[in-house]
Design a protein around this motif. Sequence first.
Motif, mmCIF file in Angstrom:
data_model
loop_
_atom_site.group_PDB
_atom_site.id
_atom_site.type_symbol
_atom_site.label_atom_id
_atom_site.label_comp_id
_atom_site.label_asym_id
_atom_site.label_seq_id
_atom_site.Cartn_x
_atom_site.Cartn_y
_atom_site.Cartn_z
ATOM 1 N N PRO A 213 43.169 39.157 40.749
ATOM 2 C CA PRO A 213 42.725 40.797 41.011
ATOM 3 C C PRO A 213 44.491 41.662 41.186
ATOM 4 C CG PRO A 213 42.768 39.095 43.126
ATOM 5 C CD PRO A 213 43.545 38.204 41.883
ATOM 6 N N GLY A 214 44.099 42.792 41.440
ATOM 7 C CA GLY A 214 44.496 43.659 41.524
ATOM 8 C C GLY A 214 45.345 43.523 43.126
ATOM 9 N N LEU A 215 46.215 44.449 43.999
ATOM 10 C CA LEU A 215 47.060 44.072 45.614
ATOM 11 C C LEU A 215 45.389 44.321 46.168
ATOM 12 C CD1 LEU A 215 50.320 45.965 44.943
ATOM 13 C CD2 LEU A 215 49.822 43.498 45.006
ATOM 14 N N ASP A 216 44.396 45.463 45.674
ATOM 15 C CA ASP A 216 43.263 45.467 47.015
ATOM 16 C C ASP A 216 42.148 45.382 47.159
ATOM 17 O OD1 ASP A 216 42.894 46.734 43.798
ATOM 18 O OD2 ASP A 216 43.054 48.557 44.575
ATOM 19 N N GLY A 217 42.183 43.463 45.794
ATOM 20 C CA GLY A 217 41.176 43.135 45.380
ATOM 21 C C GLY A 217 40.049 43.788 44.003
ATOM 22 N N ARG A 218 40.304 45.192 43.962
ATOM 23 C CA ARG A 218 39.932 45.211 42.755
ATOM 24 C C ARG A 218 40.703 44.622 41.166
ATOM 25 N NH1 ARG A 218 39.656 51.917 42.611
ATOM 26 N NH2 ARG A 218 41.565 50.834 43.055
ATOM 27 N N LYS A 219 40.043 44.506 40.085
ATOM 28 C CA LYS A 219 40.626 44.390 38.611
ATOM 29 C C LYS A 219 42.041 45.143 38.548
ATOM 30 C CE LYS A 219 39.460 44.160 33.942
ATOM 31 N NZ LYS A 219 39.956 44.488 33.139
#
Length: 351
Positions: A213-219
Amino acid sequence: MQKDKIVLSGMRPTGKLHLGNFHGALKNWVALQDKYNCYFFVADLHSLTTAYEHTENLAENSRNMLIDWLTAGLDPEKSTIFIQSDVPEVSELNTLLGMITPLGWLLRNPTYKEQIQELLKQKYAGQLDEKSLGEKINSIAGDEEISSFGFLGYPVLMATDILIQQAAYVPVGKDQTAHLEIARDLARRFAEIYGEAVFTEPAPLYTEVARVPGLDGRKMSKSYHNAINLGEDLDSVRKKVMTMFTDPNKKKATDPANPEGCVVYAFHRIYNPNAAKRCEECKAGALGCVACKKELFALMEPEMKAFSERRKLFENDEALLQKIVAIGKDRARANAAKTLATVKKVMRITR
Ligand code: TRP
């Protein structure tokens, strides 16, 4: 060892790669190098199927991607690493295969419609409401800027990449299944029409890969600004790790929390052999987020440091990069030329 089998894959050059690209694809490519005769190429022509108006960064993006591949461990001594547009045989075979491709195959290709939807959403972001956007999507044929001949022909070009090198296996994501099916169908159709099976029928090579995941939890995605790049400097990586999204219900270090959905935990699963233990500690309120993030960074640090050093090395050695693509070009062209010559003979277009 199946060194007689050819593996081929490519990526469109989007610029610098991130850990999502690394864990999702590149790491697998690096491992395949020891098992197969591998061809990896920068699909710069493919990026023209959509971004034909923005060619100003094309060369730079290709260069950055190449540097990242080498940084990640693709090895020009083991694999043929090349740039798609360096192999004119690809464009020639693309023309020939285009002649035998039924339009219906391309119009029915599910990724064609999905990609058009995505492009239209980007183009009309904030300008059109849902309903008008829907109408627009249904009238795609009339949108001359987005729906080009080259764009519709994306799968033919991809099939050409694969068939011209006689690839037996193509490591790709599940999203490329329909494209690969067209490549197989074209190989068969060619044999049916001209009576000679010139091409190896390529099979997809799906590998279980870790989802990062990306830092924010999205892909993880460049456009979401939530990525950690390959070769990013350590201070920046440390800061990013400290901002990773965690369970919002955990306010104090001693609050019990849910690691599912926590970005730090997703990374521990990749980098920490003790991830399961940390998961239990987190659930029990025995592990605070700050300590957890610090441990994660310490685990990532050696690899990130090595990446950063390797990346600088390649970045500063233009002569080496030029040499690598020149060698790759020669090898890829030689292999492609053999297939193309046979195709032309079988199609009776030689004199
Ligand atoms: N379509 C692939 C992607 O978007 C890139 C690509 C182009 C490719 N040609 C290829 C992948 C040939 C594998 C083989 O990811």
